[in-house]
Write a protein that holds these residues in place. Sequence first.
Motif, PDB file in Angstrom:
ATOM      1  N   UNK A   3      22.083  34.790  35.335  1.00  0.00           N
ATOM      2  CA  UNK A   3      23.301  34.865  34.383  1.00  0.00           C
ATOM      3  C   UNK A   3      24.541  35.463  34.803  1.00  0.00           C
ATOM      4  N   UNK A   4      24.248  36.474  35.404  1.00  0.00           N
ATOM      5  CA  UNK A   4      25.816  37.221  35.968  1.00  0.00           C
ATOM      6  C   UNK A   4      26.327  36.648  37.020  1.00  0.00           C
ATOM      7  N   UNK A   5      25.553  36.046  38.054  1.00  0.00           N
ATOM      8  CA  UNK A   5      25.974  35.298  39.195  1.00  0.00           C
ATOM      9  C   UNK A   5      26.746  33.843  38.879  1.00  0.00           C
ATOM     10  N   UNK A  11      34.037  32.334  36.414  1.00  0.00           N
ATOM     11  CA  UNK A  11      35.094  32.803  36.232  1.00  0.00           C
ATOM     12  C   UNK A  11      35.906  32.640  37.589  1.00  0.00           C
ATOM     13  N   UNK A  12      35.396  32.828  38.556  1.00  0.00           N
ATOM     14  CA  UNK A  12      36.135  32.583  40.066  1.00  0.00           C
ATOM     15  C   UNK A  12      36.747  31.105  40.193  1.00  0.00           C
ATOM     16  N   UNK A  13      35.722  30.305  39.785  1.00  0.00           N
ATOM     17  CA  UNK A  13      36.399  28.667  39.810  1.00  0.00           C
ATOM     18  C   UNK A  13      37.263  28.655  38.975  1.00  0.00           C
ATOM     19  N   UNK A  14      37.314  29.031  37.614  1.00  0.00           N
ATOM     20  CA  UNK A  14      38.335  28.874  36.668  1.00  0.00           C
ATOM     21  C   UNK A  14      39.474  29.506  37.413  1.00  0.00           C
ATOM     22  N   UNK A  15      39.643  30.583  37.854  1.00  0.00           N
ATOM     23  CA  UNK A  15      40.765  31.274  38.265  1.00  0.00           C
ATOM     24  C   UNK A  15      41.367  30.621  39.488  1.00  0.00           C
TER      25      UNK A  15
END
Length: 92
Positions: A3-5, A11-15
Amino acid sequence: MGLGCRFRRAVVTAIMNLFLFFWSLITLWGILLYLRYRWRKMEEEEQAMYEMVKKIIAVVQDHYKEWERNLERYPYVGIFHVRDSLIPPQSR
């Protein structure tokens, strides 16, 4: 995948997507500013050309009027003479 990964990847994809969106927005804005500058510059050059044409016509008309009053020898005026009378030597 944990779940953390998954969360970190989301988050990285959204940023990255936001970064790409704003980068493309800034690029398009820059292109728009450049085009507006070029259009304004073209309009100024066109106006300067029209002003120069008006000055040339005025010089030719004045020369012809002087010829009618017998102040000039010929009814025409040379291109180089008109250019030299309108444009300063350092700008030629």
